[in-house]
Design an enzyme around this catalytic site. Structure first.
Site, mmCIF file in Angstrom:
data_model
loop_
_atom_site.group_PDB
_atom_site.id
_atom_site.type_symbol
_atom_site.label_atom_id
_atom_site.label_comp_id
_atom_site.label_asym_id
_atom_site.label_seq_id
_atom_site.Cartn_x
_atom_site.Cartn_y
_atom_site.Cartn_z
ATOM 1 N N LYS A 32 0.834 -1.211 0.000
ATOM 2 C CA LYS A 32 0.000 0.000 0.000
ATOM 3 C C LYS A 32 0.866 1.256 0.000
ATOM 4 C CE LYS A 32 -2.980 0.590 3.528
ATOM 5 N NZ LYS A 32 -2.857 1.902 4.204
ATOM 6 N N ARG A 133 -8.779 11.864 12.603
ATOM 7 C CA ARG A 133 -7.335 11.706 12.793
ATOM 8 C C ARG A 133 -6.597 13.043 12.746
ATOM 9 N NH1 ARG A 133 -5.442 6.714 9.220
ATOM 10 N NH2 ARG A 133 -3.577 7.005 10.478
ATOM 11 N N ASP A 331 2.049 -1.051 11.787
ATOM 12 C CA ASP A 331 0.715 -1.545 11.402
ATOM 13 C C ASP A 331 0.479 -2.997 11.814
ATOM 14 O OD1 ASP A 331 0.077 0.894 10.271
ATOM 15 O OD2 ASP A 331 0.874 0.346 8.311
#
Ligand code: S3P
Length: 452
Positions: A32, A133, A331
Site C-alpha cells: 500500500k 485523525r 501496522d
C-alpha cells in the site's frame, strides 16, 4: 466469497476454526505504501510511468482519483498494471471539487505535502475515521513552507489548503516517528528552491526516499547530531517517469502468515513479499516468539528486497518487544497481539502511543477485543501486555471494527484459532488495503464467511 467492498450497510463476517490445517501457496496484494507513492511520483514526473502490481484497494484508488482531479492521468490497464501520465514537479492544477480521501491517512498526509507547494487551493476530506485523525502533524511543518490551512478544531479534516506561492525550504525535526509526516515534508520540498531536510530520531519506512531516487531526484541521508538521520531532498528536480514493480505488502502478508502459525499443522507459502528492513519488524518479533518462518528465494525487485515466506505452525512463546521496533512494524501490532494471545507466556509490546491515532484507537480496540475473547490483557501507559496460556482463547464474541481494516482482519484470524467463532461487525473496511482477503484465507482452507 467476494469481499463486501461496496454494500452501503455493514457487512458482518465470521471466522471459525478450520477442520484441517491451512496449506498452499498464495500471493498478497501490492504494498500500500509503495502503491501510493508510485502514483504520486508518477503524477509529478515527466512522461509515462508504468506500474505493475499496484494495490487496487480503496485507499490507493482514492489517491489515483485525487491525482486525476489535480490534472494528472492515472489509469488502470488491467490486472494491477497502471499507467500514469505525469505533469512535472509543480504542474498540478487546482481541483474543481473536494478531494475525498476516504479512509486513507497516507493519501491525505502525502497529498497535503504535495499541495502545500503548489499555487492552488484545495479542499480535503475523508470518512468518519479519517476526519477524526490528527492533521496538525503535517499542517505544522507545511505551514512553515508558507502554505496556509483552514481546518476544523484540532486540525481535523475537512480542511482547506492554499499552497505557498513562494515556498521556503525548511529543516524539520520530526516530533513523532512518522513516515507520513517525513514524506509530506519531502514531497513539499520538491517544488521548493534549495534543500529541504527532515531529521528523524527513529528510522521510519523509507519508500519515499527510495522512489524519489528511482525517479531521478537527489536525496541524501546522513547521521544526525545526537542520533537518528537527516534526510535531505534537493528542490526542483526533474522527475523522469520510471517503471515500478510493487512487491506484495508485508503488512497484508502478516495476516495469512500468523494464521498459518496458529492453525495446528499448517504449512503456507506467501510469495513475493516486500521485506524492506524498515517494514519487517514483525518477522523479528515472530522469530523471537519461536515461529517457524523461512525466507526463500530472497531477491531485489524495483529497488526493494523481496522474498517468499514459508510458515509452519508451532506453539509460540511470549516475548518482550522493544519500543524502538515500533516504527518498523507500526501496522502489525493488531496481528502480533493475536499471535501473543495464542502463545505461551507474557508478551509485552512497548511504546505504542501512535496506535491511538490510526484508523481507530488500535490500542483500545486490540485490548478490548482480546479481553472480550477471554484473553488476559492490560494497557499500562503506552505498553500492551498480553498473557498467553498456550491454549486457544474462548472467542464466541462480536468485535467492533470501528472502520479499521486491520482490526477486522486481525480478529478474523484470531477466530480461526479460538474455541468459538469470532464475528466482526463490518468487513467492508478490509477492501481499503486487502481486497480478496477472505477468499485468499479460504483458499488455504480457512473458514471466513458472511454472517447474518
Ligand atoms: C505509512 C506510514 C505509517 C503507517 C501507514 C502507512 C506510509 O503511518 O501506519 O499505514 O505509507 O507512510 P505513520 O508514518 O504515520 O506512522
Amino acid at each position: 466469497m467476494a469481499d463486501p467492498s461496496s454494500p452501503s450497510s455493514p457487512a458482518p463476517l465470521m471466522s471459525a476454526r478450520p477442520k484441517a490445517p491451512l496449506s498452499g501457496k498464495i500471493r498478497v496484494p501490492g504494498d500500500k505504501s509503495i502503491s501510493h507513492r508510485a502514483l504520486m511520483l508518477g503524477a509529478l514526473a515527466i512522461g509515462r510511468t508504468e506500474i505493475s502490481g499496484l494495490l487496487e484497494g480503496e485507499d490507493v484508488l482514492a489517491t489515483a482519483a485525487a491525482l486525476n482531479a489535480l490534472g494528472a492521468a492515472a489509469t488502470p490497464s488491467g490486472d494491477g498494471h497502471w499507467v500514469v501520465d505525469g505533469v512535472g514537479v509543480g504542474g498540478l492544477a487546482e481541483p474543481e471539487n473536494l478531494l475525498d480521501l476516504g479512509n486513507s491517512g497516507t493519501s491525505a498526509r502525502l497529498l497535503l505535502g504535495i499541495l502545500a507547494t503548489h499555487r492552488l487551493t484545495a479542499f480535503v476530506t475523508g470518512d468518519a475515521s479519517l476526519r477524526r485523525r490528527p492533521m496538525g502533524r503535517v499542517v505544522d511543518p507545511l505551514s512553515r513552507f508558507g502554505a496556509s490551512f483552514l481546518t476544523r478544531e484540532g486540525a481535523r479534516l475537512p480542511l482547506a489548503v492554499t499552497g505557498a506561492a513562494d515556498p521556503i525550504p525548511i529543516v524539520y525535526p520530526l516530533p513523532v516517528p512518522s513516515a507520513q509526516v517525513k514524506s509530506a515534508v519531502l514531497l513539499a520540498g520538491l517544488n521548493t528552491p534549495g534543500e529541504t531536510t527532515v531529521i528523524e530520531p527513529q528510522a521510519t519506512r523509507d519508500h519515499t526516499e527510495r522512489m524519489l531516487r528511482h525517479f531521478g531526484a537527489t536525496v541524501t541521508t546522513q547521521p544526525a547530531e545526537g542520533g537518528g538521520k537527516r534526510v535531505t531532498v534537493e528542490g526542483f528536480p526533474e522527475l523522469v517517469a520510471a517503471p515500478i514493480t510493487v512487491p506484495g505488502d508485508v503488512s497484508s502478508a502478516a495476516f495469512p502468515l500468523v494464521a498459518a502459525l496458529l492453525v495446528p499443522g499448517s504449512e503456507v507459502t506467501i510469495e513475493g513479499v516486500g521485506l524492506n528492513p524498515l517494514r519487517a519488524g514483525l518477522l523479528e518479533c515472530l522469530g523471537e516468539m519461536g515461529a517457524d518462518i523461512t525466507l526463500v528465494n530472497e531477491r531485489a525487485e524495483g529497488g526493494e528486497p523481496v522474498a517468499d515466506l514459508l510458515a509452519r505452525a508451532n506453539v509460540l512463546t511470549g516475548a518482550d518487544i522493544p519500543a524502538e521496533r515500533a516504527p518498523r512494524m507500526i501496522d502489525e501490532y493488531p496481528i502480533l497481539a493475536v499471535a501473543a494471545a495464542c502463545a505461551r507466556g507474557r508478551t509485552v509490546m512497548r511504546g505504542l502511543s501512535e496506535l491511538r491515532v490510526k484508523e481507530s484507537d488500535r490500542l483500545a480496540a486490540i485490548a478490548g477485543g482480546l479481553a472480550s475473547c477471554g484473553v488476559r490483557v492490560a494497557v499500562e501507559g503506552d505498553n500492551l501486555i498480553v498473557e498467553g496460556t498456550g491454549n486457544f482463547p474462548a472467542g464466541g464474541v462480536q468485535i467492533e471494527t470501528q472502520l479499521d481494516h486491520r482490526i477486522a482482519m486481525a480478529f478474523l484470524v484470531l477466530g480461526l484459532a479460538t474455541n468459538e467463532p469470532v464475528r466482526v461487525d463490518d468487513g467492508r473496511p478490509i477492501a481499503t488495503s486487502f481486497p480478496g482477503f477472505a477468499d485468499l484465507i479460504n483458499s488455504l482452507g480457512g473458514v471466513i464467511a458472511a454472517s447474518p
